[in-house]
Design a protein around this motif. Structure first.
Motif, PDB file in Angstrom:
ATOM      1  N   THR A   8       0.841  -1.187   0.000  1.00 39.59           N
ATOM      2  CA  THR A   8       0.000   0.000   0.000  1.00 39.59           C
ATOM      3  C   THR A   8       0.881   1.244   0.000  1.00 39.59           C
ATOM      4  O   THR A   8       1.773   1.365   0.840  1.00 39.59           O
ATOM      5  N   CYS A  21      -0.514   2.180  12.784  1.00 38.86           N
ATOM      6  CA  CYS A  21      -0.779   0.738  12.690  1.00 38.86           C
ATOM      7  C   CYS A  21      -0.726   0.036  14.038  1.00 38.86           C
ATOM      8  O   CYS A  21      -1.271  -1.059  14.180  1.00 38.86           O
ATOM      9  N   HIS A  95       4.650  -6.404   9.355  1.00 32.96           N
ATOM     10  CA  HIS A  95       4.302  -5.087   8.821  1.00 32.96           C
ATOM     11  C   HIS A  95       5.618  -4.354   8.532  1.00 32.96           C
ATOM     12  O   HIS A  95       6.411  -4.144   9.448  1.00 32.96           O
ATOM     13  N   ASP A 109       2.591  -5.624   3.915  1.00 27.07           N
ATOM     14  CA  ASP A 109       2.138  -6.624   4.874  1.00 27.07           C
ATOM     15  C   ASP A 109       2.446  -7.993   4.300  1.00 27.07           C
ATOM     16  O   ASP A 109       2.083  -8.278   3.149  1.00 27.07           O
ATOM     17  N   ARG A 138      -6.466  -5.440   2.757  1.00 23.58           N
ATOM     18  CA  ARG A 138      -6.551  -4.264   1.869  1.00 23.58           C
ATOM     19  C   ARG A 138      -7.533  -3.229   2.418  1.00 23.58           C
ATOM     20  O   ARG A 138      -7.269  -2.028   2.379  1.00 23.58           O
ATOM     21  N   ASN A 141      -5.886  -1.514   5.291  1.00 26.85           N
ATOM     22  CA  ASN A 141      -4.854  -0.598   4.821  1.00 26.85           C
ATOM     23  C   ASN A 141      -5.441   0.666   4.210  1.00 26.85           C
ATOM     24  O   ASN A 141      -4.846   1.742   4.332  1.00 26.85           O
ATOM     25  N   ARG A 145      -4.402   4.308   5.416  1.00 25.79           N
ATOM     26  CA  ARG A 145      -3.955   5.309   4.435  1.00 25.79           C
ATOM     27  C   ARG A 145      -4.749   6.600   4.597  1.00 25.79           C
ATOM     28  O   ARG A 145      -4.175   7.698   4.662  1.00 25.79           O
TER      29      ARG A 145
END
Length: 152
Positions: A8, A21, A95, A109, A138, A141, A145
């Motif tokens: 990502t 995270c 990660h 990841d 996803r 993430n 983001r």
């Protein structure tokens, strides 16, 4: 055992993304569709090396619990969470956070997991988990983001 990677691109510095995270509240917000919440161990704030957390969530209409530990941590480059107890025979999630050269982060990841129940678990991996788990990561993430980029 199954393995997959999700990469990502995030327009925020690696330290910011790394810290987000490890935030329990960011994780639970990213998993709101499954009603995930922290019910034991570290239940709020930022996790660190050797911290454990017990998560409860709903997937496939069933309630699941998983206790994981932050088993490795080298800020802001990487950390690893691993299942201590829970639904998987094995869960290892590395990660990684690397500068993209433009003030952003490439977050990678790497997940290794195995379902329990021998041949039945292997069938579940092939037919369901191999598409479901990457989709879940996803989605998580995307949330990270948006959070990282909105606070710039």
């Amino acid at each position: 055992m199954a393995r997959f990677e999700v990469t990502t691109a995030i327009a925020a510095l690696p330290r910011r993304v790394f810290d987000l995270c490890l935030e329990v509240e960011v994780h639970t917000a990213s998993m709101a569709d499954s009603g995930e919440k922290a019910i034991g161990g570290v239940t709020s704030g930022r996790m660190k090396l050797d911290d454990t957390v017990t998560w409860q969530a709903r997937h496939f209409g069933l309630h699941w619990r998983m206790t994981s530990v932050i088993s490795a941590c080298d800020p802001p480059g990487y950390f690893v969470d691993e299942q201590v107890t829970g639904p998987f025979k094995r869960w290892h999630h590395a990660h990684h956070f690397e500068p993209d050269g433009n003030g952003g982060t490439v977050m990678r990841d790497i997940i290794d997991f195995a379902a329990p129940l021998g041949p039945f678990g292997a069938l579940a991996e092939r037919t369901v988990l191999n598409w479901y788990m990457p989709r879940l990561i996803r989605s998580r993430n995307d949330h990270v983001r948006i959070a990282a980029e909105s606070a710039r």
